[in-house]
Design a protein around this motif. Structure first.
Motif, PDB file in Angstrom:
ATOM      1  N   ALA A  85      17.744 129.877 -74.965  1.00 18.93           N
ATOM      2  CA  ALA A  85      16.831 130.715 -75.752  1.00 18.93           C
ATOM      3  C   ALA A  85      15.435 130.106 -75.830  1.00 18.93           C
ATOM      4  O   ALA A  85      14.435 130.837 -75.887  1.00 18.93           O
ATOM      5  CB  ALA A  85      17.396 130.918 -77.161  1.00 18.93           C
ATOM      6  N   LEU A  86      15.337 128.793 -75.825  1.00 21.22           N
ATOM      7  CA  LEU A  86      14.048 128.112 -75.909  1.00 21.22           C
ATOM      8  C   LEU A  86      13.443 127.828 -74.539  1.00 21.22           C
ATOM      9  O   LEU A  86      12.335 127.293 -74.445  1.00 21.22           O
ATOM     10  CB  LEU A  86      14.207 126.783 -76.667  1.00 21.22           C
ATOM     11  N   SER A  87      14.178 128.158 -73.476  1.00 18.83           N
ATOM     12  CA  SER A  87      13.729 127.888 -72.096  1.00 18.83           C
ATOM     13  C   SER A  87      13.473 126.404 -71.867  1.00 18.83           C
ATOM     14  O   SER A  87      12.443 126.001 -71.296  1.00 18.83           O
ATOM     15  CB  SER A  87      12.457 128.704 -71.776  1.00 18.83           C
ATOM     16  N   VAL A  88      14.420 125.583 -72.324  1.00 17.45           N
ATOM     17  CA  VAL A  88      14.333 124.146 -72.067  1.00 17.45           C
ATOM     18  C   VAL A  88      14.431 123.916 -70.555  1.00 17.45           C
ATOM     19  O   VAL A  88      15.297 124.471 -69.877  1.00 17.45           O
ATOM     20  CB  VAL A  88      15.456 123.382 -72.795  1.00 17.45           C
ATOM     21  N   ASN A  89      13.520 123.114 -70.001  1.00 17.35           N
ATOM     22  CA  ASN A  89      13.475 122.861 -68.562  1.00 17.35           C
ATOM     23  C   ASN A  89      14.512 121.788 -68.201  1.00 17.35           C
ATOM     24  O   ASN A  89      14.231 120.600 -68.184  1.00 17.35           O
ATOM     25  CB  ASN A  89      12.074 122.412 -68.157  1.00 17.35           C
ATOM     26  N   LEU A  90      15.734 122.254 -67.928  1.00 18.34           N
ATOM     27  CA  LEU A  90      16.857 121.368 -67.630  1.00 18.34           C
ATOM     28  C   LEU A  90      17.080 121.292 -66.130  1.00 18.34           C
ATOM     29  O   LEU A  90      17.081 122.320 -65.436  1.00 18.34           O
ATOM     30  CB  LEU A  90      18.130 121.902 -68.297  1.00 18.34           C
ATOM     31  N   ARG A  91      17.294 120.095 -65.620  1.00 12.41           N
ATOM     32  CA  ARG A  91      17.668 119.941 -64.211  1.00 12.41           C
ATOM     33  C   ARG A  91      18.947 119.107 -64.138  1.00 12.41           C
ATOM     34  O   ARG A  91      18.982 117.962 -64.587  1.00 12.41           O
ATOM     35  CB  ARG A  91      16.564 119.264 -63.410  1.00 12.41           C
ATOM     36  N   TYR A  92      19.984 119.724 -63.578  1.00 11.55           N
ATOM     37  CA  TYR A  92      21.273 119.057 -63.457  1.00 11.55           C
ATOM     38  C   TYR A  92      21.370 118.285 -62.139  1.00 11.55           C
ATOM     39  O   TYR A  92      20.584 118.487 -61.223  1.00 11.55           O
ATOM     40  CB  TYR A  92      22.409 120.069 -63.558  1.00 11.55           C
ATOM     41  N   ASN A  93      22.367 117.400 -62.061  1.00 13.12           N
ATOM     42  CA  ASN A  93      22.602 116.585 -60.861  1.00 13.12           C
ATOM     43  C   ASN A  93      21.341 115.822 -60.452  1.00 13.12           C
ATOM     44  O   ASN A  93      21.089 115.604 -59.265  1.00 13.12           O
ATOM     45  CB  ASN A  93      23.094 117.464 -59.704  1.00 13.12           C
ATOM     46  N   ALA A  94      20.588 115.419 -61.462  1.00 13.54           N
ATOM     47  CA  ALA A  94      19.322 114.705 -61.223  1.00 13.54           C
ATOM     48  C   ALA A  94      19.509 113.251 -61.653  1.00 13.54           C
ATOM     49  O   ALA A  94      19.112 112.848 -62.747  1.00 13.54           O
ATOM     50  CB  ALA A  94      18.178 115.361 -61.996  1.00 13.54           C
ATOM     51  N   GLU A  95      20.122 112.477 -60.785  1.00  9.44           N
ATOM     52  CA  GLU A  95      20.427 111.088 -61.109  1.00  9.44           C
ATOM     53  C   GLU A  95      19.202 110.203 -60.872  1.00  9.44           C
ATOM     54  O   GLU A  95      18.626 110.180 -59.787  1.00  9.44           O
ATOM     55  CB  GLU A  95      21.587 110.584 -60.262  1.00  9.44           C
ATOM     56  N   VAL A  96      18.813 109.490 -61.919  1.00  9.60           N
ATOM     57  CA  VAL A  96      17.648 108.624 -61.849  1.00  9.60           C
ATOM     58  C   VAL A  96      18.034 107.293 -61.210  1.00  9.60           C
ATOM     59  O   VAL A  96      18.988 106.638 -61.632  1.00  9.60           O
ATOM     60  CB  VAL A  96      17.056 108.380 -63.251  1.00  9.60           C
TER      61      VAL A  96
END
Length: 798
Positions: A85-96
């Motif tokens: 709902a807040l349009s949080v910019n999430l990126r999955y499988n993003a291993e640092v």
């Protein structure tokens, strides 16, 4: 390929999600990098249907996302929908892989080759990303797993669960209902488990729901060749205290915990205060590390509770945006801390406390805030009593201002010891669970930090520096009480040469006939002393915390004359012969005091030997677990006429709800042990009470307050079945109050509770608020019902 954001948040757990939600709500350029394919990986891997608490209850939630107690699944759904709902910019499988740079110029390198450039970093990765592995041959077989999502996925399998913590216990018990399960524990007890889980696993082992291999270390896992019709199976080999052991299995579930990502932090330039694997980074009040622009929140900062993580996620974005907001606990803390002389705000108060209280000297300021939320700041006028000798209170005190006087003997004969700012007291009762061993009064107007037992236990279990500080002071003072005339320099020398040893229930410290090479001071728990007479063991003494055993063999040089074993889980301070000799040389009266103790025990021993029934009755009580009690209800069945007036009186003084069951419980000879609270030294019921609704009165009564939320933890944790959940407000007959306590109570009966009223826990409180003592004892027409401490057992068994 590179991207640029103002804030990069690493980790999409509760803290990272909350930070991302706040950034999104403010319209701040951000990205949340999550190494897994889902939000809140640690919570996602909780056991299916696990109930998640919303703690600590004392502080409000500060987040764009909602959070309240509920199942794992419901909480994850709320967070996912809120982030969407807040349009949080999430990126999955993003291993640092790597972090470099500093404020305004950070570079984050991802495993997929993407580089993220950012002005600020919020590190919210928790400590569960590095699961401990078995480290043995065969650990890579497909049947070995380190998490368990749904126990109901597995049926009719032979499963080995490895671990001794809460996750291992919960997994093993859930699997055991439809599989054959063995739980492997490297130690001899489940010391790290919450009390509820400890009770459950103990019961599961006793009832043969599952098997347990104690003191067992996994050595290898091998594949068993399959026949044409059989599936491949596996064999795990263990090394145990009694030799090698093997179990054939279809699955191995290793719940070994996780290690903080120390190397990852140090590679990014973050400094840690010590080499302790559990050490957390030193942070500013705004969560900034020593690397400018790199902020750390949540479990990695020493705040493992979900609500705390979420609050910090919200706050850290505010700080990065240049808006100073007080931490959510600021007003609560100032209300506590404003009594400290010479401080104008919370920060000054924390600085003062950190400088003057040795137990928190090694904590970060954030950890001190958490500690103070659980504590109270109390002002004590000069000459007022803090606590009396013999009280059953167990708070721990740190002196912030002023002085107190500690009197171990009688006030008229004891000059006492003066403690000043920076000193602590109350540690002996805290550790032993026994009555206060001294009277403490305010020598001047003073300000104290009063910390309840539960908070102190949590602190010493989580921080090595606090544990070490308390242990050293405890040992010094206990030995000083044992040898009060010994030179302080000798006591310091003795402390450095003593060791603390742990004993499980029924474990033997030494046996009759052994050579005597040491003496034991009982730190916590209790012991029983027995001799082998006429072909059987006769128990003749109960020795609680604060006393000693093993002294006469050291003085006489003769073999041990009796066997000593633990009546409850016990810790002892071991003094070797050489150390004991130092005390004898320094304290000229010590030998005489020990001789008198020995003579008293010899008389008790002769009584037991002369009357075998006396010893048998005493042994019965000890075997029923009353060694950890402080007050036990006993019924003399030779006098009892079965009128049940004890139960009726109990119900009449407790809203119609009796807290004892006369007919239940074991009997031996003429002694009956009914089902009624024993008010244990270290109450099992108090160990996992979310609202801290269970307290101990100065006289020792353990009681439940109205703040009970009906969670049932205490009922589950009590090993004696004396707590139950019921609806309050039942009909209250006032006749018993009038008869027993000579009152004119003519109040109308309470209205019954509505059907939807929540249940609350009830138990015997020894009629703590009523003059005259327990109603059950006063109502007994024949004197058959009595209450007493274990130290008084000889009187009733004789």
């Amino acid at each position: 390929m590179s991207e640029h954001y103002k804030i990069a948040i690493i980790g999409a757990g509760p803290g990272g999600l909350s930070a991302g939600a706040r950034a999104a709500a403010l319209g701040v350029s951000h990205i949340v990098l999550e190494a897994s394919p889902t939000i809140a990986k640690t919570i996602s891997q909780y056991q299916k249907g696990k109930h998640v608490m919303c703690e600590p209850g004392i502080i409000p939630l500060r987040s764009e996302l909602d959070f309240s107690a509920g199942t794992r699944e419901s909480i994850l759904d709320v967070w996912a929908s809120g982030a969407d709902a807040l349009s949080v910019n999430l990126r999955y499988n993003a291993e640092v892989q790597k972090i470099s740079g500093c404020r305004k110029d950070f570079k984050i390198e991802l495993r997929d080759g993407v580089n993220v450039n950012t002005e600020y970093i919020v590190l919210a990765i928790g400590v569960q990303g590095n699961l401990r592995r078995l480290g043995i041959s065969g650990e890579d077989y497909p049947v070995v797993q380190y998490q368990l999502d749904d126990p109901d996925e597995y049926f009719d399998e032979n499963i080995v669960v490895i671990g001794a913590g809460d996750a291992a216990i919960e997994n093993a018990i859930a699997l055991a209902t439809h599989n054959d399960v063995v739980i492997v524990n490297r130690r001899d007890e489940f010391a790290r488990a919450k009390q509820g889980n400890l009770t459950d696993i103990t019961k599961a082992i006793e009832t043969k729901l599952l098997d347990c291999a104690f003191g067992a270390v996994p050595k290898s896992i091998t594949e068993i060749p399959a026949s044409d019709n059989d599936k491949i199976s596996y064999r795990i080999s263990l090394e145990t205290s009694s030799g090698a052991a093997e179990f054939d299995c279809d699955r191995v579930i290793a719940r070994l915990g996780a290690t903080p990502p120390r190397a990852f932090l140090t590679d990014a330039g973050v400094e840690l205060p010590s080499d302790d694997p559990a050490a957390v980074p030193a942070l500013s009040i705004e969560y900034e590390s020593n690397v400018p622009g790199l902020y750390i929140i949540g479990a990695l900062a020493g705040y493992p509770l979900i609500k705390q993580c979420m609050n910090q996620g919200y706050e850290v974005v505010e700080y990065i945006e240049g808006r100073h907001i007080d931490p959510v606990d600021q007003e609560i803390l100032w209300e506590k801390l404003r009594h400290i002389p010479g401080v104008a705000n919370v920060d000054e108060a924390i600085t003062r406390i950190q400088a003057s209280a040795p137990i928190v000297a090694g904590l970060t300021r954030l950890q001190i805030r958490e500690f103070l939320l659980d504590s109270d700041i109390v002002k004590i006028p000069a000459q007022d009593i803090v606590f009396e000798k013999g009280d059953y209170t167990n708070s721990f005190y740190s002196i912030l201002d002023g002085e107190v006087k500690v009197e171990v003997g009688e006030p008229t004969n004891d000059q006492g010891i003066t403690l000043k700012e920076g000193d602590i007291f109350g540690e002996i009762s805290l550790i032993s669970g026994r009555r206060r061993s001294a009277r403490v009064t305010a020598a001047s107007d003073c300000v104290l930090v009063e910390t309840p037992k539960r908070a102190m236990t949590r602190l010493v279990n989580s921080d090595a520096s606090a544990r070490k500080a308390i242990d050293e002071i405890f040992l010094s003072r206990v030995i000083a009480q044992f040898a009060p005339q010994a030179d302080p320099a000798i006591i310091d020398r003795v402390v450095r040469q003593t060791t603390v040893e742990h004993f499980a229930v029924n474990e033997v410290l030494f046996a009759e006939g052994d050579s005597g090479d040491c003496l034991f001071l009982i730190r916590s728990g209790s012991l029983v002393v027995s001799r082998h007479v006429n072909g059987k063991d006769i128990t003749f003494a109960y020795v609680p915390a604060g006393h000693f055993v093993g002294e006469m063999a050291l003085l006489s040089g003769a073999p041990r004359s009796s066997t000593v074993r633990a009546a409850s889980v016990t810790e002892v301070i071991k003094l070797t012969r050489d150390v004991f000799s130092l005390l004898l040389e320094s304290d000229s009266m010590l030998r005489e005091r020990i001789r008198k103790t020995y003579e008293q025990r010899a008389v008790e021993q002769l009584q037991m030997v002369a009357d075998s029934g006396l010893g048998d009755r005493f042994t019965f009580l000890v075997n029923e677990g009353v060694g950890e009690a402080t007050d036990v209800l006993l019924i003399d069945e030779a006098l009892c006429i079965r009128c049940d007036q004890c139960e009726k009186a109990c119900a009449g003084t407790h809203e119609g709800q009796t807290r004892l069951n006369r007919t239940a419980g074991p009997s031996f000879d003429y002694l009956h042990l009914p089902t009624s609270c024993r008010h244990c030294e270290h109450p099992h019921c108090m160990k996992d009470c979310p609202p801290d609704a269970i307290s101990r009165a100065p006289n020792g009564e353990v009681f439940i307050s109205d703040s009970c939320i009906g969670c049932g933890n205490c009922e589950q944790n009590c090993p004696y079945g004396v707590i139950h959940l019921t609806k309050p407000g039942a009909v209250t007959p006032s006749l018993w109050k009038q008869l027993l306590f000579d009152t004119n109570d003519s109040a109308e009966p309470n209205s019954p509770s509505p059907d939807d009223a929540p249940k609350k826990a009830v138990k015997c409180d020894m009629c703590v608020n009523l003059a005259g003592g327990p109603a059950c004892v006063r109502a007994c027409p024949t004197g058959a019902a009595i209450r007493m401490s274990p130290e008084e057992f000889l009187k009733v068994t004789a």
